[in-house]
Design an enzyme around this catalytic site. Structure first.
Site, mmCIF file in Angstrom:
data_model
loop_
_atom_site.group_PDB
_atom_site.id
_atom_site.type_symbol
_atom_site.label_atom_id
_atom_site.label_comp_id
_atom_site.label_asym_id
_atom_site.label_seq_id
_atom_site.Cartn_x
_atom_site.Cartn_y
_atom_site.Cartn_z
ATOM 1 N N ASP A 174 0.860 -1.177 0.000
ATOM 2 C CA ASP A 174 0.000 0.000 0.000
ATOM 3 C C ASP A 174 0.896 1.226 0.000
ATOM 4 O O ASP A 174 1.894 1.271 0.734
ATOM 5 C CB ASP A 174 -0.912 0.040 1.222
ATOM 6 C CG ASP A 174 -1.850 1.244 1.173
ATOM 7 O OD1 ASP A 174 -2.822 1.200 0.390
ATOM 8 O OD2 ASP A 174 -1.603 2.230 1.894
ATOM 9 N N GLU A 202 0.750 5.559 0.211
ATOM 10 C CA GLU A 202 0.011 6.803 0.371
ATOM 11 C C GLU A 202 0.694 7.840 -0.504
ATOM 12 O O GLU A 202 1.926 7.841 -0.632
ATOM 13 C CB GLU A 202 -0.009 7.244 1.832
ATOM 14 C CG GLU A 202 -0.765 6.292 2.746
ATOM 15 C CD GLU A 202 -2.228 6.112 2.367
ATOM 16 O OE1 GLU A 202 -2.886 7.140 2.070
ATOM 17 O OE2 GLU A 202 -2.712 4.963 2.343
ATOM 18 N N HIS A 241 -5.781 4.407 5.995
ATOM 19 C CA HIS A 241 -4.932 5.322 5.219
ATOM 20 C C HIS A 241 -3.535 5.476 5.816
ATOM 21 O O HIS A 241 -2.842 6.451 5.529
ATOM 22 C CB HIS A 241 -5.601 6.693 5.046
ATOM 23 C CG HIS A 241 -6.905 6.608 4.317
ATOM 24 N ND1 HIS A 241 -6.991 6.217 2.999
ATOM 25 C CD2 HIS A 241 -8.181 6.837 4.743
ATOM 26 C CE1 HIS A 241 -8.268 6.227 2.629
ATOM 27 N NE2 HIS A 241 -8.992 6.588 3.658
ATOM 28 N N ASP A 279 -2.787 -0.493 6.327
ATOM 29 C CA ASP A 279 -3.580 -0.899 5.161
ATOM 30 C C ASP A 279 -2.981 -2.144 4.503
ATOM 31 O O ASP A 279 -3.710 -3.033 4.050
ATOM 32 C CB ASP A 279 -3.663 0.239 4.139
ATOM 33 C CG ASP A 279 -4.700 1.290 4.528
ATOM 34 O OD1 ASP A 279 -5.437 1.073 5.504
ATOM 35 O OD2 ASP A 279 -4.766 2.333 3.849
#
Length: 328
Positions: A27, A29, A164, A169
């Site tokens: 994941d 961001e 998030h 995540d």
């Protein structure tokens, strides 16, 4: 039927030989969703062939610009200012990805962001295949109310602690992926694997940004002008025919990963006098894709309409000799 598959999934007797030998559940961001946005944090869980966790890793990344929607990811400029640049963590990131299938929720987004960061650093991401857990959920027919990560997590009883946050995540996704993988193995389901083509050519485009205080010297993204190519001045001469040349005015659509960054490839097509189409219709002259079996909407429509299809390498050769538009 689904219940039987899930019960059998806890310990499938015969593991499919064609399944990958390892996975990197990822994941990232980011500062936003556009092509010039940057990764600000990354989490990776490495899993073995059957989905068992081997280890995990997390890093912040200095995006060298404003952090974007802080209210979503919680990472401010002050936090990111002392974080390493992507080129400083690229090698460690590579060790986490190398030889594994990249698994992500909406994997095409994570892959594109990762591929662009590696291209900026003049490196190549060691990823050759990706698997999207949304696509896998659909293959398994999971009774989800929607395909958000929280819905998938709730289905398997996985508790999200920090939505998030890249590492949490990735953890949530890894825990949801394991039973999904075992259900697929037990049911003999073909995994929805897609080829990843690392970017070999990239350019950052200057994007005007308004200056704003409060981000420690970074520029806040408050608007992005739409990037519009000039209209093609030539009429559409019809479909491309194998063995013949492209002709100015032909409508060209693209689908899937390309080794040359998509905007550059589209620019070259425009400069050659071709019309770059954002969608595929009966008027499309040619579809360019490296994965004709991907099942994307453009590939499906191309099959329905009988639209000719070529890969990126063939298209590159065709671009070198485009026939001028007919006069009059």
């Amino acid at each position: 039927m689904l219940e039987d598959r899930m019960r059998a999934a806890s310990s499938p007797k015969a593991w499919p030989a064609a399944y990958p030998k390892g996975y990197a559940v990822v994941d990232v961001e980011t500062t936003g969703l556009a092509r010039d946005d940057r990764i600000i944090s990354a989490g990776v869980y490495r899993l073995d062939a059957r989905g068992e966790v081997e280890d995990h890793w997390y890093t912040l990344v200095n995006p060298e610009r404003d952090p974007g929607p802080v209210w979503i990811h919680g990472l401010t400029s002050d936090v990111l200012e002392s974080a390493p640049l992507f080129q400083e963590i690229a090698e460690e990131f590579s060790t986490r990805l190398d030889g594994r299938v990249l698994v992500a929720h909406n994997a095409v987004f994570d892959w594109q962001m990762i591929a662009r960061e590696y291209a900026r650093a003049e490196r190549e991401a060691p990823v050759r295949q990706r698997l999207c857990t949304i696509a896998l959920s659909k293959e398994l027919g999971l009774p989800l109310p929607n395909y958000k990560l929280e819905a998938l997590a709730a289905h398997f009883g996985v508790v999200q602690q920090r939505a998030h946050h890249a590492l949490d995540d990735a953890r949530v996704l890894a825990e949801a992926f394991r039973p999904s993988l075992r259900a697929a193995a037990a049911g003999g389901v073909r995994l929805p694997l897609h080829e990843c083509r690392p970017l070999t050519e990239w350019t950052d485009r200057a994007v005007p940004r308004q200056q704003a205080a409060g981000y420690g010297g970074y520029r806040q993204t408050s608007w992005r002008p739409a990037r519009k190519r000039p209209a093609c001045p030539y009429p559409n001469p019809g479909r491309f025919e194998e063995g013949k040349r492209l002709k100015q005015g032909m409508r060209i659509a693209f689908s899937g990963d390309t080794s040359i960054e998509r905007d550059l490839l589209e620019d070259r097509a425009t400069e050659a006098g071709l019309h770059v189409a954002t969608s595929l219709s009966r008027l499309t002259s040619l579809l360019v894709t490296n994965d004709p079996d991907s099942g994307t909407s453009k590939v499906v429509k191309a099959k329905q309409f009988g639209t000719p299809v070529v890969d990126e390498a063939a298209f590159g050769q065709l671009l070198g000799d485009v026939e001028p538009a007919s006069e009059g």
